[in-house]
Design a protein around this motif. Structure first.
Motif, PDB file in Angstrom:
ATOM      1  N   ASN A  40       3.958 -41.777  88.611  1.00 48.55           N
ATOM      2  CA  ASN A  40       4.358 -42.312  89.911  1.00 48.55           C
ATOM      3  C   ASN A  40       4.239 -41.233  90.964  1.00 48.55           C
ATOM      4  OD1 ASN A  40       5.131 -44.475  88.363  1.00 48.55           O
ATOM      5  ND2 ASN A  40       7.306 -44.125  88.592  1.00 48.55           N
ATOM      6  N   GLY A  41       3.886 -41.629  92.152  1.00 49.33           N
ATOM      7  CA  GLY A  41       3.941 -40.725  93.299  1.00 49.33           C
ATOM      8  C   GLY A  41       3.017 -39.553  93.234  1.00 49.33           C
ATOM      9  N   GLU A  42       1.820 -39.738  92.705  1.00 50.54           N
ATOM     10  CA  GLU A  42       0.869 -38.640  92.663  1.00 50.54           C
ATOM     11  C   GLU A  42       0.407 -38.369  94.084  1.00 50.54           C
ATOM     12  OE1 GLU A  42      -3.134 -37.308  90.277  1.00 50.54           O
ATOM     13  OE2 GLU A  42      -2.545 -39.391  90.289  1.00 50.54           O
ATOM     14  N   SER A  43       0.896 -37.285  94.641  1.00 51.37           N
ATOM     15  CA  SER A  43       0.580 -36.976  96.032  1.00 51.37           C
ATOM     16  C   SER A  43      -0.319 -35.762  96.102  1.00 51.37           C
ATOM     17  CB  SER A  43       1.857 -36.723  96.828  1.00 51.37           C
ATOM     18  OG  SER A  43       2.501 -35.559  96.346  1.00 51.37           O
ATOM     19  N   GLY A  44      -1.068 -35.694  97.153  1.00 51.48           N
ATOM     20  CA  GLY A  44      -1.990 -34.592  97.339  1.00 51.48           C
ATOM     21  C   GLY A  44      -1.681 -33.814  98.596  1.00 51.48           C
ATOM     22  N   SER A  45      -0.435 -33.449  98.802  1.00 52.40           N
ATOM     23  CA  SER A  45      -0.082 -32.698 100.005  1.00 52.40           C
ATOM     24  C   SER A  45      -0.667 -31.288  99.927  1.00 52.40           C
ATOM     25  CB  SER A  45       1.435 -32.634 100.161  1.00 52.40           C
ATOM     26  OG  SER A  45       2.006 -31.933  99.089  1.00 52.40           O
ATOM     27  N   GLU A  46      -0.854 -30.692 101.076  1.00 48.64           N
ATOM     28  CA  GLU A  46      -1.444 -29.363 101.131  1.00 48.64           C
ATOM     29  C   GLU A  46      -0.555 -28.420 101.935  1.00 48.64           C
ATOM     30  OE1 GLU A  46      -5.271 -30.022 102.841  1.00 48.64           O
ATOM     31  OE2 GLU A  46      -6.139 -30.643 100.930  1.00 48.64           O
ATOM     32  N   ASP A  47      -0.554 -27.173 101.547  1.00 44.24           N
ATOM     33  CA  ASP A  47       0.178 -26.128 102.253  1.00 44.24           C
ATOM     34  C   ASP A  47      -0.796 -25.043 102.677  1.00 44.24           C
ATOM     35  OD1 ASP A  47       2.628 -27.352 101.917  1.00 44.24           O
ATOM     36  OD2 ASP A  47       3.141 -26.202 100.123  1.00 44.24           O
ATOM     37  N   GLU A  48      -0.466 -24.379 103.764  1.00 45.82           N
ATOM     38  CA  GLU A  48      -1.264 -23.256 104.238  1.00 45.82           C
ATOM     39  C   GLU A  48      -0.543 -21.991 103.804  1.00 45.82           C
ATOM     40  OE1 GLU A  48      -4.506 -21.817 106.789  1.00 45.82           O
ATOM     41  OE2 GLU A  48      -3.943 -23.884 106.511  1.00 45.82           O
ATOM     42  N   THR A  49      -1.146 -21.230 102.882  1.00 40.40           N
ATOM     43  CA  THR A  49      -0.540 -20.020 102.361  1.00 40.40           C
ATOM     44  C   THR A  49      -1.535 -18.878 102.462  1.00 40.40           C
ATOM     45  OG1 THR A  49       0.712 -21.339 100.792  1.00 40.40           O
ATOM     46  CG2 THR A  49       0.613 -19.004 100.363  1.00 40.40           C
ATOM     47  N   ALA A  50      -1.187 -17.840 103.170  1.00 36.59           N
ATOM     48  CA  ALA A  50      -2.004 -16.632 103.304  1.00 36.59           C
ATOM     49  C   ALA A  50      -3.424 -16.962 103.744  1.00 36.59           C
ATOM     50  CB  ALA A  50      -2.007 -15.843 102.004  1.00 36.59           C
ATOM     51  N   GLY A  51      -3.551 -17.889 104.673  1.00 36.26           N
ATOM     52  CA  GLY A  51      -4.857 -18.228 105.198  1.00 36.26           C
ATOM     53  C   GLY A  51      -5.663 -19.164 104.324  1.00 36.26           C
ATOM     54  N   GLN A  52      -5.074 -19.659 103.233  1.00 33.31           N
ATOM     55  CA  GLN A  52      -5.771 -20.577 102.338  1.00 33.31           C
ATOM     56  C   GLN A  52      -5.039 -21.899 102.304  1.00 33.31           C
ATOM     57  OE1 GLN A  52      -5.760 -18.522  98.611  1.00 33.31           O
ATOM     58  NE2 GLN A  52      -7.753 -17.595  98.984  1.00 33.31           N
ATOM     59  N   THR A  53      -5.789 -22.965 102.177  1.00 32.27           N
ATOM     60  CA  THR A  53      -5.197 -24.282 102.029  1.00 32.27           C
ATOM     61  C   THR A  53      -5.078 -24.579 100.542  1.00 32.27           C
ATOM     62  OG1 THR A  53      -6.225 -24.993 104.080  1.00 32.27           O
ATOM     63  CG2 THR A  53      -5.420 -26.716 102.616  1.00 32.27           C
ATOM     64  N   VAL A  54      -3.833 -24.769 100.079  1.00 32.43           N
ATOM     65  CA  VAL A  54      -3.561 -24.969  98.666  1.00 32.43           C
ATOM     66  C   VAL A  54      -2.914 -26.338  98.486  1.00 32.43           C
ATOM     67  CG1 VAL A  54      -2.315 -24.062  96.664  1.00 32.43           C
ATOM     68  CG2 VAL A  54      -3.195 -22.497  98.392  1.00 32.43           C
ATOM     69  N   SER A  55      -3.418 -27.109  97.529  1.00 37.16           N
ATOM     70  CA  SER A  55      -2.848 -28.435  97.301  1.00 37.16           C
ATOM     71  C   SER A  55      -1.621 -28.350  96.400  1.00 37.16           C
ATOM     72  CB  SER A  55      -3.886 -29.363  96.669  1.00 37.16           C
ATOM     73  OG  SER A  55      -4.223 -28.910  95.382  1.00 37.16           O
ATOM     74  N   ASN A  56      -0.616 -29.140  96.711  1.00 33.52           N
ATOM     75  CA  ASN A  56       0.603 -29.235  95.902  1.00 33.52           C
ATOM     76  C   ASN A  56       0.644 -30.634  95.302  1.00 33.52           C
ATOM     77  OD1 ASN A  56       1.553 -26.698  96.407  1.00 33.52           O
ATOM     78  ND2 ASN A  56       2.748 -27.308  98.170  1.00 33.52           N
ATOM     79  N   GLY A  57       0.276 -30.752  94.054  1.00 38.37           N
ATOM     80  CA  GLY A  57       0.306 -32.050  93.400  1.00 38.37           C
ATOM     81  C   GLY A  57       1.692 -32.312  92.836  1.00 38.37           C
ATOM     82  N   ARG A  58       2.423 -33.218  93.444  1.00 38.64           N
ATOM     83  CA  ARG A  58       3.758 -33.574  92.955  1.00 38.64           C
ATOM     84  C   ARG A  58       3.698 -34.994  92.434  1.00 38.64           C
ATOM     85  NH1 ARG A  58       5.613 -30.740  97.859  1.00 38.64           N
ATOM     86  NH2 ARG A  58       6.422 -28.754  97.142  1.00 38.64           N
TER      87      ARG A  58
END
Length: 110
Positions: A40-58
């Protein structure tokens, strides 16, 4: 709980200490057991960390309650699904009815 919806096979891995041939101890993840689940709730949110876009799969995995799933903890276990690793961040016991468990997870960055 609709059992027919549990059509995804997941593997629970347990963190254990392994001793090599010369006596050194190290941590390793070993497959402990597998079961069917729903996701359930497979999300593909992204964060900006140290100049890189990193996906957070929750996401959340819901499994049937059994003795093996009842002893799963957040620190000793993780979930392997679809060749991706997920750290368990929370466990919902579904009102302690011993019918199902929901594991809130976050995708492991490699």
């Amino acid at each position: 709980m609709n059992i027919a919806l549990m059509n995804i096979r997941i593997i629970f891995q347990k963190n254990s200490v392994i001793t090599d041939a010369i006596g050194n101890h190290r941590n390793a993840w070993e497959d402990h057991f597998s079961c069917y689940a729903t996701i359930n709730g497979e999300s593909g949110s992204e964060d900006e960390t140290a100049g890189q876009t990193v996906s957070n799969g929750r996401c959340a995995f819901t499994v049937r309650w059994c003795r093996e799933t009842a002893v799963v903890t957040e620190t000793e276990y993780r979930i392997l699904w679809n060749d991706c690793l997920y750290n368990i961040t929370g466990i919902d016991h579904q009102n302690n009815k011993r019918k199902s468990l929901k594991f809130w997870c976050e995708k492991v960055r490699r």
